[in-house]
Scaffold this motif. Structure first.
Motif, PDB file in Angstrom:
ATOM      1  N   LYS A 184     -11.042   6.083  -4.191  1.00  0.00           N
ATOM      2  CA  LYS A 184     -11.171   5.612  -5.570  1.00  0.00           C
ATOM      3  C   LYS A 184     -11.716   4.195  -5.519  1.00  0.00           C
ATOM      4  O   LYS A 184     -11.213   3.344  -4.788  1.00  0.00           O
ATOM      5  N   ASP A 207     -15.478   4.458 -10.252  1.00  0.00           N
ATOM      6  CA  ASP A 207     -14.532   5.212 -11.075  1.00  0.00           C
ATOM      7  C   ASP A 207     -14.057   4.456 -12.311  1.00  0.00           C
ATOM      8  O   ASP A 207     -13.703   5.070 -13.314  1.00  0.00           O
ATOM      9  N   TYR A 208     -13.998   3.145 -12.234  1.00  0.00           N
ATOM     10  CA  TYR A 208     -13.466   2.381 -13.368  1.00  0.00           C
ATOM     11  C   TYR A 208     -13.914   0.930 -13.299  1.00  0.00           C
ATOM     12  O   TYR A 208     -14.393   0.449 -12.262  1.00  0.00           O
TER      13      TYR A 208
END
Length: 228
Positions: A184, A207-208
């Motif tokens: 991640k 992812d973010y």
């Protein structure tokens, strides 16, 4: 402990350059009790709230890693503390240990670091600082001149430098996921709330993004526009 001993210890822990030098994982390696204390606090709090029916999934991020050996040292300490706390409290929970990518070297050896890390979070403020060699403490003294003279087109601490810093992020992401496909990856910094930077992060597969609270609405809109 005598007062002079405390002051002596404080002096030994002081830093010369607050943006580089003796900070991050370097402190935790030199003084393992600091990492152990922080990890114990996290795990005790996590188990405590979990016992009250609140779902919690701690992700412990080790800062300023430049070599896999640094992360391995700190991860070992953290996991040992977790075992002790879980045994003492008679309960356990799942957690992850990862690192913040702030040092250019870490981005270039990301495949090695990914063997030790369960997630990456780019600290884009520090990564920008170290890549350019600009200190955020005094950048304001020359940045206006750079911008007005056209040496820089935008403030690299506000708008991600995609050609330089961005390439380090891209290389790191590719190498990290080649070693650990389920890695991640996200970013933490003011760039997480700047539209063109958010678009870049999305396009390379992060992812973010994480940013200051007042930038969250901008970040959400920018992220939505990228996938629209």
């Amino acid at each position: 402990m005598k007062e002079e001993e405390i002051y002596s210890r404080i002096e030994k822990l002081s830093e010369v350059n607050p943006m580089l030098g003796f900070r991050g994982c370097r402190l935790g390696i030199s003084y393992p009790e600091l990492t152990e204390m922080q990890a114990r606090a996290i795990f005790q709090a996590s188990v405590s709230v979990s016992n009250h029916g609140i779902k919690v999934f701690p992700e412990i991020m080790v800062p300023l890693i430049g070599t896999p050996e640094e992360l391995r040292h700190q991860t070992s300490l953290i996991r040992n503390v977790a075992k002790k706390v879980f045994s003492e409290m008679g309960s356990s929970l799942s957690y992850k240990v990862g690192t913040m990518i702030e040092v250019p070297r870490a981005a270039l050896v990301a495949d090695e670091i990914a063997m030790e890390a369960e997630f990456f979070s780019f600290g884009t403020n520090d990564l920008t600082q170290m890549t350019f060699g600009y200190s955020r403490d005094d950048v304001g003294k020359f940045l206006p001149t750079y911008l007005s003279s056209g040496i820089l087109q935008s403030d690299p601490f506000e708008v991600l430098d995609q050609r330089g810093v961005g390439q380090l992020i891209k290389i790191c992401t590719e190498k990290g996921r080649a070693a650990r496909p389920d890695l991640k990856i996200g970013i933490c910094g003011e760039h997480g709330g700047e539209p063109s930077s958010v678009a870049f992060f999305s396009n390379i597969g992060l992812d973010y993004v994480s940013c200051s609270p007042f930038r969250v609405p901008i970040a959400r809109l920018a992220a939505a526009q990228v996938v629209a």
